[in-house]
Design a protein around this motif. Structure first.
Motif, PDB file in Angstrom:
ATOM      1  N   HIS A  59      53.676  45.611  46.392  1.00 23.76           N
ATOM      2  CA  HIS A  59      54.395  44.673  45.539  1.00 23.76           C
ATOM      3  C   HIS A  59      55.842  44.511  45.958  1.00 23.76           C
ATOM      4  O   HIS A  59      56.306  43.394  46.210  1.00 23.76           O
ATOM      5  N   GLU A 195      51.714  44.412  34.543  1.00 24.41           N
ATOM      6  CA  GLU A 195      50.496  45.219  34.524  1.00 24.41           C
ATOM      7  C   GLU A 195      50.364  46.077  35.790  1.00 24.41           C
ATOM      8  O   GLU A 195      49.849  47.187  35.745  1.00 24.41           O
ATOM      9  N   TYR A 199      48.507  49.619  35.406  1.00 28.23           N
ATOM     10  CA  TYR A 199      47.113  49.297  35.086  1.00 28.23           C
ATOM     11  C   TYR A 199      46.103  50.295  35.628  1.00 28.23           C
ATOM     12  O   TYR A 199      45.168  50.683  34.938  1.00 28.23           O
TER      13      TYR A 199
ATOM     14  N   GLU B  74      33.218  47.499  35.758  1.00 30.71           N
ATOM     15  CA  GLU B  74      34.404  48.142  35.191  1.00 30.71           C
ATOM     16  C   GLU B  74      35.416  47.094  34.729  1.00 30.71           C
ATOM     17  O   GLU B  74      35.988  47.203  33.649  1.00 30.71           O
ATOM     18  N   TYR B  78      36.744  46.422  30.790  1.00 36.67           N
ATOM     19  CA  TYR B  78      38.125  46.393  30.310  1.00 36.67           C
ATOM     20  C   TYR B  78      38.565  44.990  29.930  1.00 36.67           C
ATOM     21  O   TYR B  78      39.147  44.778  28.875  1.00 36.67           O
ATOM     22  N   HIS B  79      38.289  44.046  30.810  1.00 32.98           N
ATOM     23  CA  HIS B  79      38.807  42.694  30.593  1.00 32.98           C
ATOM     24  C   HIS B  79      38.184  42.069  29.347  1.00 32.98           C
ATOM     25  O   HIS B  79      38.880  41.526  28.477  1.00 32.98           O
ATOM     26  N   LYS B  82      38.084  45.259  26.260  1.00 32.20           N
ATOM     27  CA  LYS B  82      39.348  45.714  25.679  1.00 32.20           C
ATOM     28  C   LYS B  82      40.317  44.555  25.479  1.00 32.20           C
ATOM     29  O   LYS B  82      40.724  44.250  24.370  1.00 32.20           O
ATOM     30  N   HIS B  83      40.710  43.896  26.586  1.00 29.55           N
ATOM     31  CA  HIS B  83      41.727  42.848  26.464  1.00 29.55           C
ATOM     32  C   HIS B  83      41.269  41.728  25.543  1.00 29.55           C
ATOM     33  O   HIS B  83      41.938  41.391  24.568  1.00 29.55           O
ATOM     34  N   THR B  86      40.748  42.814  21.934  1.00 37.52           N
ATOM     35  CA  THR B  86      42.004  43.043  21.218  1.00 37.52           C
ATOM     36  C   THR B  86      42.631  41.732  20.756  1.00 37.52           C
ATOM     37  O   THR B  86      43.158  41.650  19.639  1.00 37.52           O
ATOM     38  N   SER B 178      52.272  36.160  34.767  1.00 43.84           N
ATOM     39  CA  SER B 178      50.965  36.086  34.118  1.00 43.84           C
ATOM     40  C   SER B 178      50.652  34.640  33.780  1.00 43.84           C
ATOM     41  O   SER B 178      51.538  33.883  33.389  1.00 43.84           O
ATOM     42  N   TRP B 232      46.320  36.641  35.290  1.00 46.98           N
ATOM     43  CA  TRP B 232      46.997  37.843  34.813  1.00 46.98           C
ATOM     44  C   TRP B 232      46.520  38.983  35.720  1.00 46.98           C
ATOM     45  O   TRP B 232      45.357  39.006  36.152  1.00 46.98           O
ATOM     46  N   GLU B 233      47.381  39.950  35.970  1.00 48.89           N
ATOM     47  CA  GLU B 233      46.985  41.022  36.887  1.00 48.89           C
ATOM     48  C   GLU B 233      45.756  41.781  36.395  1.00 48.89           C
ATOM     49  O   GLU B 233      44.934  42.213  37.191  1.00 48.89           O
ATOM     50  N   HIS B 234      45.598  41.894  35.068  1.00 49.95           N
ATOM     51  CA  HIS B 234      44.450  42.659  34.572  1.00 49.95           C
ATOM     52  C   HIS B 234      43.119  42.023  34.979  1.00 49.95           C
ATOM     53  O   HIS B 234      42.091  42.678  34.948  1.00 49.95           O
ATOM     54  N   TYR B 237      43.099  43.380  39.055  1.00 46.45           N
ATOM     55  CA  TYR B 237      43.738  44.554  39.626  1.00 46.45           C
ATOM     56  C   TYR B 237      42.772  45.686  39.969  1.00 46.45           C
ATOM     57  O   TYR B 237      42.907  46.344  40.992  1.00 46.45           O
ATOM     58  N   LEU B 238      41.758  45.923  39.123  1.00 49.45           N
ATOM     59  CA  LEU B 238      40.824  47.026  39.395  1.00 49.45           C
ATOM     60  C   LEU B 238      39.993  46.738  40.638  1.00 49.45           C
ATOM     61  O   LEU B 238      39.622  47.650  41.362  1.00 49.45           O
ATOM     62  N   GLU B 241      43.418  45.094  43.489  1.00 46.72           N
ATOM     63  CA  GLU B 241      44.811  45.551  43.453  1.00 46.72           C
ATOM     64  C   GLU B 241      45.747  44.347  43.480  1.00 46.72           C
ATOM     65  O   GLU B 241      45.589  43.429  42.710  1.00 46.72           O
ATOM     66  N   ASN B 242      46.700  44.335  44.409  1.00 45.55           N
ATOM     67  CA  ASN B 242      47.664  43.240  44.398  1.00 45.55           C
ATOM     68  C   ASN B 242      47.153  41.991  45.132  1.00 45.55           C
ATOM     69  O   ASN B 242      47.838  40.973  45.159  1.00 45.55           O
TER      70      ASN B 242
END
Lengths: 231, 307
Positions: A59, A195, A199, B74, B78-79, B82-83, B86, B178, B232-234, B237-238, B241-242
């Motif tokens: 990053h 994040e 994350y 996975e 989460y996505h 959870k996200h 929520t 995001s 959004w990174e979420h 990311y898993l 990554e970037n």
């Protein structure tokens, strides 16, 4: 007699953060990614080594690379008097330059526990925190709440308003540096709440990251900046 | 005429002022969710016997591991688990007992957008809407090329499918921070301040690529969203990554459901025609001093996060 030093555009103080090279006749200053003053794993368990490595090597490096590209393009546009191009480049400079500036501060805001990470601030910063926020716990609670409430990507800051001589807590969006919230604001502590900063370890539970990051906050650096600005 | 009194809290400061919001009610415009399918209600009876209603977290139209290896189980756990969950749960808590509580999700999004001065419920409502739309935009065995009318419009408005792909991917890669990138159908709207086109022609109904920040979506400008990618990174990311560019490529090559996009386009075109026939001008109350929404059309700025 040996030649003691050669005129160079590199300064010792700035060596870690910048390197300069001549480009054309103007010679703009470009930037390199500095090494971290601690190992990637040294902030565990608060922040995992995996995160530190990707955060720094991917990053932050990308911000540096893209910032340099934008600066070179800006230099050319300025030389040619191409106002449209200059304006068009502003957001790339803000994104990537801001990203570089913010992360430089962030790496210094962190320290391994055995090097003082997490130790409460003493001296004048410690007193100022007590005065403005009641206690360190009060400040931590406020910053954690504001950091958790940032929608999307951004930062939460403890800053010094050097004109009003008071401490402030504020947030910025994306990679906006603190100075975009006020010209007299000096960043003391910044916490990255993008994040990517948490994350892989904390997933969607940003408040948990904010609870733990305080264990590795380097108050010594914040105190140095504070004392410098106040004297 | 429904009035909703809410407190408006800006996200950047803690000061607030009470805001009286006049809504024209749900008849103001033909909403995109079906009229008889206003919302999915889950009625729960709390301990005291009081009935509360809320939005449901709808599961994706495929098992959570069905998108492997392109989007991992996975990530879905989460996505979605959870996200997205929520956002729905927090929205319900936020609106229970208020005037927003009786509305469809789309209505809550539109009202709480409040012409860009977003009310507190907007973030949760829009994110709940966006994520449901996102899961339905992809499918196992997705990718490939669109066909039929959708392909014809893509070729008309972008030159070719390859050109569209290039621009869509570039938009998604350069949406800093995001946000979401959309393919949308825009009918009878001008580029400026979302004004109604006074001299509409067939050419003015077109496909557009739109980048939005955080929770914003093109419903708020009266566009019809057809496809979205969550940047959004979420969202990546898993698995990546970037490497957002790689995620975007995988999304377009292996996940996008052109069938769904096509269905949405058909509905959007019907809606646009109906509206023309009704001759409703939904902008009587247009305020020329409105803030410009922060929308980036077709930007090719190089930004970070792209390898």
């Amino acid at each position: 007699m040996a030649i003691r030093c050669v005129a160079s555009r590199k300064t010792l103080a700035g060596l870690k953060e910048t390197s300069s090279r001549l480009i054309g006749f103007r010679g703009i200053q470009t930037f390199t990614l500095p090494d971290l003053p601690y190992d990637y794993g040294a902030l565990e368990p608060a922040i995992s080594g995996e995160i530190m490595q990707i955060h720094h090597q991917k990053h932050h490096q990308t911000y540096v690379t893209n910032y340099n590209n934008a600066l070179e393009q800006l230099d050319q546009a300025v030389s040619k008097g191409d106002a449209s191009a200059v304006v068009k480049l502003q957001s790339a400079i803000k994104f990537n330059g801001g990203g570089h500036v913010n992360h430089l501060i962030f790496w210094k805001n962190l320290a391994p526990v055995k090097e003082g990470g997490g130790e409460p601030p003493k001296g004048s910063l410690g007193s100022a925190i007590d005065t403005h926020f009641g206690s360190l716990e009060g400040l931590v609670k406020k910053m954690s709440a504001e950091g958790a409430a940032v929608q999307g990507s951004g930062w939460v800051w403890l800053g010094l308003d050097k004109e009003l001589k008071k401490l402030v807590v504020d947030t910025t969006a994306n990679q906006d540096p603190l100075v975009t919230k006020g010209g007299s604001l000096v960043p003391l502590v910044g916490i990255d709440v993008w994040e990517h900063a948490y994350y892989l370890q904390y997933k969607n539970v940003r408040p948990e990251y904010l609870k733990n990051v305080w264990k590795v906050i380097n108050w010594k650096y914040a105190s140095e900046i504070y004392e410098k600005e106040c004297n | 005429m429904m009035t909703v009194a809410v407190t408006a809290i800006s996200s950047s400061s803690l000061s607030y002022s009470p805001l009286l919001l006049h809504s024209q009610g749900p008849n103001r415009r033909l909403l995109q969710c079906e009229r008889n399918e206003k919302r999915r209600l889950a009625t729960k009876v709390a301990g005291s016997g009081v009935i509360t209603a809320g939005f449901e977290l709808k599961p994706p139209p495929y098992p959570l591991d069905a998108l492997e290896p392109h989007m991992s189980r996975e990530t879905l756990d989460y996505h979605w688990g959870k996200h997205h969950r929520t956002y729905v749960e927090n929205l319900n808590k936020q609106i229970v007992g208020t005037d927003l509580d009786t509305l469809s999700l789309e209505e809550v999004v539109l009202l709480s957008y409040n012409r860009g001065n977003m009310l507190p419920a907007f973030n949760n409502a829009a994110q709940a809407w966006n994520h449901e739309f996102f899961w339905e935009s992809i499918q196992p065995g997705g990718g490939g090329k669109p066909t039929g009318e959708l392909l014809r419009l893509i070729e008309r408005d972008f030159g070719s499918f390859e050109e569209f792909l290039e621009r869509f991917k570039s938009a998604a890669a350069s949406n800093f921070g995001s946000g979401w990138t959309w393919l949308a159908y825009k009918a009878n709207r001008l580029e400026v301040a979302n004004a109604v086109n006074p001299l509409p022609t067939e050419e003015d109904k077109k496909l557009v690529i739109v980048k939005t920040p955080n929770a914003v979506n093109p419903l708020v400008w009266d566009y019809s969203p057809l496809l979205t990618i969550d940047t959004w990174e979420h969202a990546y990311y898993l698995d990546f990554e970037n490497r957002r560019a790689e995620y975007i490529n995988t999304f377009m090559e292996k996940l996008v459901s052109w069938e769904t996009v096509n269905t949405r386009l058909e509905a959007a075109m019907v809606r646009a025609t109906q509206r023309e026939q009704e001759g409703t001008d939904t902008e009587e109350e247009a305020n020329p001093d409105d803030e410009e929404p922060e929308v980036y059309l077709d930007s090719d700025i190089d930004v970070s996060e792209v390898d």
